[in-house]
Design an enzyme around this catalytic site. Structure first.
Site, short mmCIF file in Angstrom:
data_model
loop_
_atom_site.label_atom_id
_atom_site.label_comp_id
_atom_site.label_asym_id
_atom_site.label_seq_id
_atom_site.Cartn_x
_atom_site.Cartn_y
_atom_site.Cartn_z
N LYS A 92 0.86 -1.20 0.00
CA LYS A 92 0.00 0.00 0.00
C LYS A 92 0.89 1.24 0.00
O LYS A 92 1.91 1.28 0.71
CB LYS A 92 -0.88 -0.02 1.25
CG LYS A 92 -2.00 1.02 1.28
CD LYS A 92 -2.83 0.87 2.56
CE LYS A 92 -4.02 1.81 2.62
NZ LYS A 92 -4.79 1.66 3.85
N SER B 8 -9.76 1.61 2.87
CA SER B 8 -8.92 2.39 2.00
C SER B 8 -7.88 1.57 1.25
O SER B 8 -7.35 2.03 0.25
CB SER B 8 -8.20 3.46 2.83
OG SER B 8 -7.28 2.86 3.72
N SER C 100 -9.85 -0.68 7.06
CA SER C 100 -9.25 -0.43 5.75
C SER C 100 -8.59 -1.63 5.09
O SER C 100 -8.31 -1.60 3.90
CB SER C 100 -8.24 0.71 5.85
OG SER C 100 -8.90 1.94 5.79
#
Lengths: 481, 467
Positions: A77, A152, A176
């Site tokens: 990420k 996210s 997330s």
């Protein structure tokens, strides 16, 4: 060579010589070229991936010691730092930020010979549930490109689901990792607070967030945890995990375990499809020999409000450093007075980040803290004691990961409060520091549904056992991409 | 009645590293922005790692100031934007939800008056702003982050001072105490800073900031008291405010900027877990705690019969007391104490001189031995001391090299006396009439021998020659 393989199968294949690391890496990169134009899981790619693969192949053919990862491809990420690569947090604010150091988790992966494929998309600074708040455009759900992948860590989950890597690292502040795992039909774990070092993870709400693995199988999740968990001298909040092996006894089953079905997360607000899947999952747990019963945690209705109050407060502080003075993007300071410069430079934050910074300036401020921030902390401690009480009686607590299935782009983005309620089932694990995993359970009308299992502190081993047991009850279609 | 309170910031300069990273606590020797790392620069993704030694040093300070120390401490974020603050918040401590800073409720005895220490907290120093450019148009601000993250202890007193003089005495005591503890070198530029607050009878509290030195603090306090008194005489209200010390004009100026009523939105720094300060640590710190200045002074006076003023000088200055303690044996303690406070002090009165000085305690005991067995006169010993400080040579070496050994051979002294009597005929006559003036002749002999002649013997010989 099948890109739909798990890490564990991949390693066996490489060891047996079925294919080389370079062959698999090349195929993965080709897959990214083929599908990522549509999916947009990646923000940047590791240009030296093939080279890294060759080095590992050489080690293998020379009979030298090879790290346990054997060059499996993993995406990271883009809020986790890697030396020399851009770490943007999907924000224009950090458009040109190149980290001068590597996060502990990436360090551990690299020293065990994992290959980083690239950095994945996210909601700006990990604030959001759809990746629609990425400053570089949203990620699409590989199951249906018109639908959101969750967030996210949407890029991480989509990259795994679309076979653009075998696993990914995301971060989970309020769901997330688990939310996009659920939306993309992959496994996502939010570990016990402190189990995995946050050194190198760009903070959003540092008191509750953790880095978490996103994988295709529960066993792969255990494998990754073996590599990345443990105390780190660079993060004072990490805890000793006594070098646990999370794969040992993972197939042991959950016969005789007690499971609490969280009433507040399963009664109201679920879509009929999710509700139906949940009922089925409970039956599966029963068939596996566990005893399920409903448990009420009356503080849960207040958790989303508490969560947004606490995270906004911390975000307001954590994101204060982005004044573009020491790093960031091109904006000449010549001729500006300090305050006017930072107002100008900070205007680069997107709408959701701006909203939370404004909230974060208000809820802990003098005269308002008592009504909001301090009250949120009270909710948090009440919730902790409630959940701790529940674990006196139950081994696990369960709920669907998200109350609904993936929805279409634009459907909810203009309604922040509805978006926030998507977190309803996931924030409890963050506020209490407990580990929680999302297991792919069903695909209804072509859209995935995930089940969430919450465990007690540092109970990842038994949590993974339960997740593995549930996983073994499922039979899921392949992603149509 | 005038009430003055202080807020003192003191760097823990004797620590190896900064409060939350391994950069050097001694940032002074670096080029700008060369003593920095991702942590003290607050780079995204970096996390603070607490320097446990800093917690111990700060706890020692708290104990030395008779404070209560808590069983565990927490850190807080003080949120405000300023270019010298890399994270745009400062990691500090706060006493709100119970006593959680490193110490509180202590006191210092200042000339019989108890000055209460309200609290002590451990925090990080920000970086430094450097202003360059002549005109308004060319003015630029440079930021040097070398200092950012240096361990800092904030000491807050109650408004217990009645006048600026007490403040000065207190600051001297405090600065000696910190040096004696071995946690800080208050003489270093910027190592110890103080802000003050002043209120007079019937008036509001006024805080004064931006004070560069202790000397200026005293001036600022005087100015502020006078300003408030003259307002009060004319029945003008003294408003509660923060004023800045204008170093150039030597006055305090009201700072109207909004900066001052900022809401710092304090909340827990969760990246640093609560720190337990257990009884074991306290016991260890107590054991390692150096003798206090007052007990040192008492011991010097009682054990060695050293004059109280001399003992005071020795005990308050760690440099002198270390020299003294290492040099003396019980019998020569008083002589060494006197040697330090009379002859040595002028030679090593600044930090720079001390750093350059080659003198060791060994030298001092050698010198006293040489003086006591009359190989060296007091006068020559001063010359010798200067040379030792410069070169570090042993007393023995100097005696031969510099020809300093005392002349006590009668015939040699007599020859010189004959010369002096030739040159100073009038003085000889005077001395014959008035024996009081004989010292002039002794002085002349000492001059010619560069102080090496044994003064007692010289006097004897001159007297016999006169009669």
């Amino acid at each position: 060579m099948n890109l739909k393989t798990s890490i564990i199968d991949y390693i066996n294949d490489v060891k047996s010589g079925a294919f080389t690391v370079e062959e698999f890496t090349s195929a993965t990169i080709q897959r990214i070229k083929d599908v990522d134009g549509d999916v947009h899981a990646y923000l940047s790619l590791n240009e030296s991936a093939i080279n890294d693969a060759r080095i590992i192949d050489k080690k293998i053919s020379a009979g030298e010691k090879v790290g346990v990862c054997y060059g499996f491809p993993i995406s990271i990420k883009d809020n986790i730092c890697i030396t020399g690569s851009k770490t943007t947090c999907a924000s224009k604010m950090l458009e040109n930020f190149v980290a001068p150091y590597t996060a502990t988790v990436v360090d551990k992966l690299q020293s065990e010979d994992a290959i980083i494929t690239g950095k994945t998309n996210l909601d700006e600074f990990a604030m959001g549930l759809t990746t629609e708040f990425s400053a570089y455009g949203p990620t699409k759900n590989p199951w249906n490109l018109k639908y959101v992948p969750g967030g996210s860590s949407g890029g991480s989950a989509a990259s795994v689901a679309a076979d653009e890597c075998l696993a990914s690292l995301g971060s989970d502040t309020g769901g997330s990792v688990r939310n996009p795992a659920s939306f993309c039909s992959v496994v996502g774990l939010k570990p016990t607070y402190g189990l995995i070092s946050r050194y190198g993870l760009i903070s959003y709400a540092n008191s509750i967030e953790q880095i978490g693995p996103v994988t295709k199988t529960v066993k792969d999740c255990g494998f990754l945890l073996n590599v990345i968990a443990g105390q780190d001298s660079n993060d004072d909040t990490t805890i000793d995990n006594e070098n646990s092996d999370y794969l040992i006894d993972i197939e042991q089953g959950i016969e005789g375990k007690k499971i609490g079905i969280i009433k507040e997360m399963t009664s109201e607000g679920l879509s009929p499809e999710v509700s139906d899947a949940t009922k089925n999952a409970i039956q599966d747990f029963e068939k596996l020999g566990a005893h399920c019963e409903e448990v009420s945690l009356p503080t849960i209705p207040y958790t989303v409000a508490a969560y947004y109050t606490i995270t906004s407060t911390e975000a307001g502080s954590n994101l204060a450093r982005y004044d573009n003075i020491r790093y960031g993007y091109d904006l000449d300071s010549e001729g500006y007075e300090y305050n006017s410069y930072i107002s100008k430079s900070r205007a680069k934050f997107g709408p959701e980040v701006t909203r939370r910074i404004i909230l974060g300036g208000f809820v802990p401020s003098a005269g308002h803290a008592g009504k909001y921030f301090l009250k949120a902390l009270k909710v948090k401690s009440k919730l902790i004691s409630e959940v701790n009480n529940a674990f006196e009686k139950y081994d696990f607590l369960i709920s669907p990961t998200a109350p609904v299935q993936p929805f279409q782009f634009g459907e909810k983005i203009d309604d922040p409060v509805t978006l926030m309620l998507l977190d309803y089932n996931t924030v409890t694990a963050n506020l209490t520091g407990k580990p929680a995993i999302s297991v792919p359970y069903r695909v209804t009308d072509g859209l995935p549904i995930g089940m969430q299992i919450i465990g007690n502190n540092k109970s990842e081993k038994s949590l993974l056992r339960a997740a593995y047991a549930l996983e073994s009850k499922t039979e899921l279609p392949e992603v149509p991409l | 009645m005038t009430k003055i309170g202080l807020e003192i910031h003191c760097q823990l300069t004797e620590l190896q590293s900064k409060l939350f990273c391994s950069c050097k606590a001694n940032y002074r020797e670096f080029e700008p922005n060369h003593n920095i790392c991702p942590v003290c620069m607050g780079l995204p993704g970096s996390l603070p790692r607490l320097n446990q030694k800093a917690v111990e040093s700060a706890t020692s300070i708290a104990m030395a100031l008779s404070c209560e120390t808590p069983e565990k401490i927490a850190f807080f974020r003080k949120n405000y934007f300023y270019p010298d603050l890399p994270k745009n918040f400062q990691i500090t401590q706060l006493n709100v939800y119970g006593d959680m800073s490193i110490g509180g409720e202590g006191y210092v005895d200042v000339e019989g008056k108890k000055i209460k220490i309200r609290r002590i907290q451990l925090e990080e120093d920000p970086g430094r702003l450097i202003y360059e450019g002549e005109s308004e148009r060319t003015k630029i601000t440079l930021v040097d982050y070398n200092r950012a993250g240096t361990p800092l202890v904030e000491i807050v007193t109650d408004p217990d001072f009645e006048n600026p003089r007490q403040v000065r005495v207190f600051l001297n005591i405090l600065s000696d105490l910190l040096e004696n503890l071995g946690v800080s070198e208050p003489g270093l530029e910027g190592a110890m800073r103080a802000d003050g607050n002043v209120s007079i009878e019937g008036g509001n509290k006024v805080e004064i900031k931006n004070i560069g030195s202790f000397h200026d603090l005293e001036k600022a306090l005087h100015f502020e008291i006078t300003r408030q008194e003259s307002l009060s005489e004319r029945d003008i209200e003294i408003v509660q405010e923060t004023r800045h010390w204008d170093d150039r004009r030597k006055i305090t100026v009201s700072s109207r900027s909004k900066e001052e009523d900022q809401d710092y939105r304090y909340f827990l720094e969760n990246d640093i877990p609560w720190v337990k300060i257990d009884q074991e640590t306290i016991t260890l710190l107590q054991k390692d705690m150096p003798e206090s200045i007052s007990s040192k002074k008492e011991r010097f006076v009682e054990k060695f019969d050293i004059a109280p003023q001399v003992a005071d000088i020795l005990a308050s200055d760690k440099y002198y007391s270390d020299l003294f303690e290492n040099a003396h044996s019980n019998s020569n303690a008083k002589d060494i104490a006197n040697l330090i406070t009379t002859d040595l002090m002028g030679l090593v009165d600044t930090k720079e001189k001390r750093e350059e000085s080659k003198l060791t305690s060994q030298h001092l005991s050698e010198l006293i031995t040489a003086i006591n067995d009359k190989t060296l006169t007091r006068t020559s010993s001063k010359t010798a001391l200067q040379e030792i400080v410069k070169s570090g040579k042993s007393v023995k070496e100097l005696l031969t090299e510099m020809d300093l050994s005392q002349v006590s051979d009668s015939s040699e002294i007599e020859n010189i006396i004959i010369q002096v009597f030739e040159e100073e005929k009038q003085a000889v006559l005077d001395a014959k009439e008035n024996p009081e003036t004989v010292n002039y002749l002794v002085g002349k002999v000492m001059q010619k021998t560069k102080g090496k002649a044994d003064p007692t013997k010289t006097l004897e010989l001159i007297k016999s020659k006169l009669s």
